[in-house]
Design a protein around this motif. Structure first.
Motif, PDB file in Angstrom:
ATOM      1  N   TRP A  30       0.827  -1.206   0.000  1.00  0.00           N
ATOM      2  CA  TRP A  30       0.000   0.000   0.000  1.00  0.00           C
ATOM      3  C   TRP A  30       0.859   1.253   0.000  1.00  0.00           C
ATOM      4  N   ASN A  31       0.502   2.234  -0.840  1.00  0.00           N
ATOM      5  CA  ASN A  31       1.269   3.479  -0.925  1.00  0.00           C
ATOM      6  C   ASN A  31       0.694   4.583  -0.042  1.00  0.00           C
ATOM      7  N   GLY A  32      -0.371   4.261   0.719  1.00  0.00           N
ATOM      8  CA  GLY A  32      -0.924   5.239   1.654  1.00  0.00           C
ATOM      9  C   GLY A  32      -2.151   5.979   1.155  1.00  0.00           C
ATOM     10  N   SER A  33      -2.432   5.904  -0.152  1.00  0.00           N
ATOM     11  CA  SER A  33      -3.618   6.627  -0.629  1.00  0.00           C
ATOM     12  C   SER A  33      -4.777   5.670  -0.875  1.00  0.00           C
ATOM     13  N   PRO A  75     -18.236   2.125 -15.857  1.00  0.00           N
ATOM     14  CA  PRO A  75     -17.206   3.158 -15.902  1.00  0.00           C
ATOM     15  C   PRO A  75     -15.799   2.563 -15.823  1.00  0.00           C
ATOM     16  N   THR A  76     -14.868   3.273 -16.459  1.00  0.00           N
ATOM     17  CA  THR A  76     -13.462   2.869 -16.352  1.00  0.00           C
ATOM     18  C   THR A  76     -12.918   3.316 -15.005  1.00  0.00           C
ATOM     19  N   ILE A  77     -12.267   2.402 -14.324  1.00  0.00           N
ATOM     20  CA  ILE A  77     -11.574   2.734 -13.077  1.00  0.00           C
ATOM     21  C   ILE A  77     -10.107   2.922 -13.420  1.00  0.00           C
ATOM     22  N   ARG A  78      -9.548   4.064 -12.989  1.00  0.00           N
ATOM     23  CA  ARG A  78      -8.122   4.298 -13.246  1.00  0.00           C
ATOM     24  C   ARG A  78      -7.457   4.657 -11.933  1.00  0.00           C
ATOM     25  N   VAL A  79      -6.505   3.855 -11.509  1.00  0.00           N
ATOM     26  CA  VAL A  79      -5.814   4.060 -10.238  1.00  0.00           C
ATOM     27  C   VAL A  79      -4.330   3.814 -10.459  1.00  0.00           C
ATOM     28  N   ARG A  80      -3.569   4.067  -9.396  1.00  0.00           N
ATOM     29  CA  ARG A  80      -2.130   3.833  -9.461  1.00  0.00           C
ATOM     30  C   ARG A  80      -1.791   2.580  -8.672  1.00  0.00           C
ATOM     31  N   GLU A  81      -0.792   1.883  -9.155  1.00  0.00           N
ATOM     32  CA  GLU A  81      -0.335   0.686  -8.451  1.00  0.00           C
ATOM     33  C   GLU A  81       0.019   1.039  -7.009  1.00  0.00           C
ATOM     34  N   GLY A  82      -0.499   0.281  -6.066  1.00  0.00           N
ATOM     35  CA  GLY A  82      -0.255   0.560  -4.655  1.00  0.00           C
ATOM     36  C   GLY A  82      -1.390   1.312  -3.981  1.00  0.00           C
ATOM     37  N   ASP A  83      -2.295   1.912  -4.776  1.00  0.00           N
ATOM     38  CA  ASP A  83      -3.475   2.557  -4.188  1.00  0.00           C
ATOM     39  C   ASP A  83      -4.353   1.513  -3.508  1.00  0.00           C
ATOM     40  N   LYS A  84      -4.950   1.916  -2.395  1.00  0.00           N
ATOM     41  CA  LYS A  84      -6.010   1.082  -1.818  1.00  0.00           C
ATOM     42  C   LYS A  84      -7.310   1.464  -2.521  1.00  0.00           C
ATOM     43  N   VAL A  85      -7.957   0.500  -3.132  1.00  0.00           N
ATOM     44  CA  VAL A  85      -9.156   0.763  -3.921  1.00  0.00           C
ATOM     45  C   VAL A  85     -10.360   0.256  -3.145  1.00  0.00           C
ATOM     46  N   ARG A  86     -11.332   1.143  -2.948  1.00  0.00           N
ATOM     47  CA  ARG A  86     -12.584   0.762  -2.277  1.00  0.00           C
ATOM     48  C   ARG A  86     -13.735   0.996  -3.235  1.00  0.00           C
ATOM     49  N   PHE A  96      -9.074  -3.616  -2.063  1.00  0.00           N
ATOM     50  CA  PHE A  96      -7.831  -4.314  -2.418  1.00  0.00           C
ATOM     51  C   PHE A  96      -6.770  -3.296  -2.773  1.00  0.00           C
ATOM     52  N   ILE A  97      -5.526  -3.743  -2.746  1.00  0.00           N
ATOM     53  CA  ILE A  97      -4.413  -2.903  -3.186  1.00  0.00           C
ATOM     54  C   ILE A  97      -4.252  -3.114  -4.687  1.00  0.00           C
ATOM     55  N   ALA A  98      -4.274  -2.012  -5.439  1.00  0.00           N
ATOM     56  CA  ALA A  98      -4.212  -2.121  -6.899  1.00  0.00           C
ATOM     57  C   ALA A  98      -2.855  -2.662  -7.337  1.00  0.00           C
ATOM     58  N   GLY A  99      -2.881  -3.758  -8.053  1.00  0.00           N
ATOM     59  CA  GLY A  99      -1.644  -4.293  -8.584  1.00  0.00           C
ATOM     60  C   GLY A  99      -1.847  -5.691  -9.141  1.00  0.00           C
ATOM     61  N   PRO A 100      -1.006  -6.127 -10.039  1.00  0.00           N
ATOM     62  CA  PRO A 100       0.071  -5.354 -10.656  1.00  0.00           C
ATOM     63  C   PRO A 100      -0.467  -4.327 -11.656  1.00  0.00           C
ATOM     64  N   SER A 101       0.414  -3.374 -12.038  1.00  0.00           N
ATOM     65  CA  SER A 101      -0.005  -2.335 -12.971  1.00  0.00           C
ATOM     66  C   SER A 101      -0.347  -2.944 -14.320  1.00  0.00           C
ATOM     67  N   GLY A 102      -1.164  -2.209 -15.075  1.00  0.00           N
ATOM     68  CA  GLY A 102      -1.462  -2.660 -16.431  1.00  0.00           C
ATOM     69  C   GLY A 102      -2.935  -2.620 -16.765  1.00  0.00           C
ATOM     70  N   THR A 103      -3.252  -3.153 -17.934  1.00  0.00           N
ATOM     71  CA  THR A 103      -4.615  -3.165 -18.443  1.00  0.00           C
ATOM     72  C   THR A 103      -5.369  -4.333 -17.816  1.00  0.00           C
ATOM     73  N   ASP A 161      -2.009   2.331 -13.320  1.00  0.00           N
ATOM     74  CA  ASP A 161      -0.765   2.948 -13.782  1.00  0.00           C
ATOM     75  C   ASP A 161       0.398   2.501 -12.901  1.00  0.00           C
ATOM     76  N   PRO A 162       1.599   2.462 -13.470  1.00  0.00           N
ATOM     77  CA  PRO A 162       2.764   2.009 -12.705  1.00  0.00           C
ATOM     78  C   PRO A 162       3.016   2.890 -11.482  1.00  0.00           C
ATOM     79  N   ALA A 163       3.550   2.287 -10.440  1.00  0.00           N
ATOM     80  CA  ALA A 163       3.757   3.004  -9.178  1.00  0.00           C
ATOM     81  C   ALA A 163       4.686   4.196  -9.361  1.00  0.00           C
ATOM     82  N   ASN A 164       5.692   4.048 -10.177  1.00  0.00           N
ATOM     83  CA  ASN A 164       6.662   5.131 -10.342  1.00  0.00           C
ATOM     84  C   ASN A 164       6.233   6.139 -11.392  1.00  0.00           C
ATOM     85  N   GLY A 165       5.048   5.929 -11.991  1.00  0.00           N
ATOM     86  CA  GLY A 165       4.538   6.868 -12.979  1.00  0.00           C
ATOM     87  C   GLY A 165       5.213   6.757 -14.326  1.00  0.00           C
TER      88      GLY A 165
END
Ligand SMILES: [Cu+2]
Length: 491
Positions: free
Chosen positions: A50-53, A86-97, A142-149, A173-177
């Protein structure tokens, strides 16, 4: 015996007197060869922390009217009034609710396809999660991961709920952007089909699993010509889509998602060859040029397109009967470089030969069969779900599943909760294993997939042709020391 320890097979037997198969005996598990060192040389797929967000979403699922972009309409399943969802777009490591409010008159769930979620968030009734009953809510976390489609879809009454609207894109999206293959622009294209459900009295399988409506491809695989189907791109008939204008010199990334119930696509671009950069969302070591792309149900490929000429051009399917699948683009300007020659798509394009398989701690052999008669069941090692033998694994083990398709149709096999590596295809070890969560086996094809058992739980492993899945081509991956689920009526 404690009720909670009763196995699925025992429970079924108690319920309906079904045949009990193989409790406690797993004949295909091979132990380590004694005295042989067992280096695990495959790459470790990273687990995401988790990246904290926190990213919060609310999904209201209800019935509603859908326009297909032309004059046709139907009463579908909508998520927040949208078809598809809808499309969900988050960053790897985000906590998704994601809170799902079920306003339907039937149960539902959502499955986060390609995301390594905790088992109770995986959305498969009878395996990992109770169905969300009408009027009820459930919050996925859940924690978003791994990055990708990635994508999401219902796992209840799938042949009805998915084509009628309960699916959508999930982009991580990848954790490091930083994208390994930067593009100037990107667009997500979701392919789906609609039409079987228009006649509720018609068995979905009648149109696809029998001898009619089939044709033999040059490769020897059987595919459905699927008369009466309406092909959709992002929920609309392709003829209603406005061309997407692409500037000269652009690198256009297309995230292709096959959300179809049972249809594969064999895609080409009028502009010629293109690059594959990701398989099921996972970046390749190096982009691979191809002249075409075969995408089976639930597979995803990211491709990078460099428009080589002016004028209107299409991404189109070259399968007979799919002439309507044409995504329009247009370009004004100069010509750009494009790979001059490239092979036709195959998993084996990635084989460097000479590779030998690393050793795995556990080894399962699965033969896919059945479906010989119209309406007959599909099987794994001769049994149909829920009578298939579960794959029981130990946390931390490198697990290998060897599959061969002895049936007459292709089977896109999907493992929940894990990314795996295709380590060999048709007997050749891949020097660069493909990281995926779906592997499509055409008739007589075989492969090995390897994965690290790093996500304890109960996980569905099944053909993503929804009709095949519902006719038995499924089993369960279980972790020893993880409590077995109970069986309910939604199995
Ligand atoms: Cu199948």
């Amino acid at each position: 015996m404690d009720d909670k320890l009763i196995t699925r097979r025992e429970f079924l037997m108690a319920l309906g007197g079904l045949t009990l198969i193989g409790i406690g005996s797993y004949p295909f598990i091979r132990p380590f060869l004694p005295g042989v060192a067992a280096p695990l040389v495959l790459s470790q797929i990273p687990t995401v922390s988790w990246n904290g967000s926190v990213k919060t979403f609310v999904f209201n699922i209800a019935r509603g009217n859908v326009s297909l972009g032309d004059s046709r309409q139907f009463n579908g399943y909508l998520i927040n009034d949208q078809f598809p969802g809808p499309t969900i777009r988050v960053r790897e490591g985000d906590k998704v609710r994601i809170t799902v409010n079920n306003h339907l008159d039937q149960p539902t769930t959502l499955h986060w396809h390609g995301v390594n979620v905790p088992s109770p968030m995986d959305g498969v009734p009878g395996v990992s999660q109770d169905p969300i009953e009408p009027g009820q809510s459930f919050t996925y976390e859940f924690i978003a991961g791994p990055s990708g489609t990635r994508w999401y879809h219902s796992h209840v009454f799938e042949m009805d709920q998915i084509p009628n609207g309960l699916f959508g894109a999930l982009i991580i999206d990848p954790a490091n952007g930083r994208e390994p293959y930067p593009a100037t622009r990107e667009v997500t294209l979701m392919f789906s089909t609609w039409g079987y459900q228009s006649n509720p009295g018609l068995d979905y399988g009648m149109q696809t699993s029998g001898g009619m409506g089939q044709m033999m491809m040059g490769s020897g695989s059987m595919m459905s010509s699927s008369q009466g189907l309406i092909y959709l791109i992002n929920g609309a008939v392709p003829s209603s889509l406005q061309p997407m204008t692409v500037q000269p010199g652009e690198k256009l990334r297309l995230r292709l998602i096959n959300a179809s119930a049972s249809e594969s696509y064999w895609l080409t671009l009028d502009t010629g060859n293109f690059l594959i950069t990701h398989t099921d969302g996972n970046p390749l070591d190096n982009p691979v040029p191809v002249s075409d792309l075969y995408i089976a149900p639930a597979e995803r490929y990211d491709i990078v397109v460099t428009p080589p000429k002016s004028g209107k051009w299409f991404l189109r399917s070259k399968i007979n009967g799919q002439e309507s699948v044409q995504m329009p683009f247009s370009t004004n300007g100069s010509v750009n470089a494009v790979p001059s020659s490239a092979p036709s798509w195959s998993y084996s394009n990635f084989s460097g030969g000479m590779g030998s398989l690393p050793r795995a701690a556990q080894h399962f052999q699965l033969t896919l069969g059945g479906g010989m008669m119209m309406g007959s069941n599909w099987t794994i090692n001769g049994a149909s779900y829920p009578n298939t033998t579960p794959l029981r694994v130990k946390k931390g083990d490198r697990v290998r599943i060897e599959m061969q398709n002895m049936s007459m149709m292709e089977h896109p096999m999907h493992l929940h909760g894990h990314s795996f590596e295709i380590t060999s295809f048709n007997g050749r070890a891949l020097s660069r294993p493909l990281v995926k969560d779906v592997v499509n086996l055409r008739p007589r094809e075989r492969c090995t997939i390897d994965f690290l058992a790093n996500n304890s739980g109960n996980w569905f492993f099944h053909c993503h042709n929804l009709q095949h899945m519902r006719s038995g081509l499924a089993t369960v991956l279980e972790y020893v020391d993880y409590p077995l689920p109970y069986v309910d009526k939604w199995m």
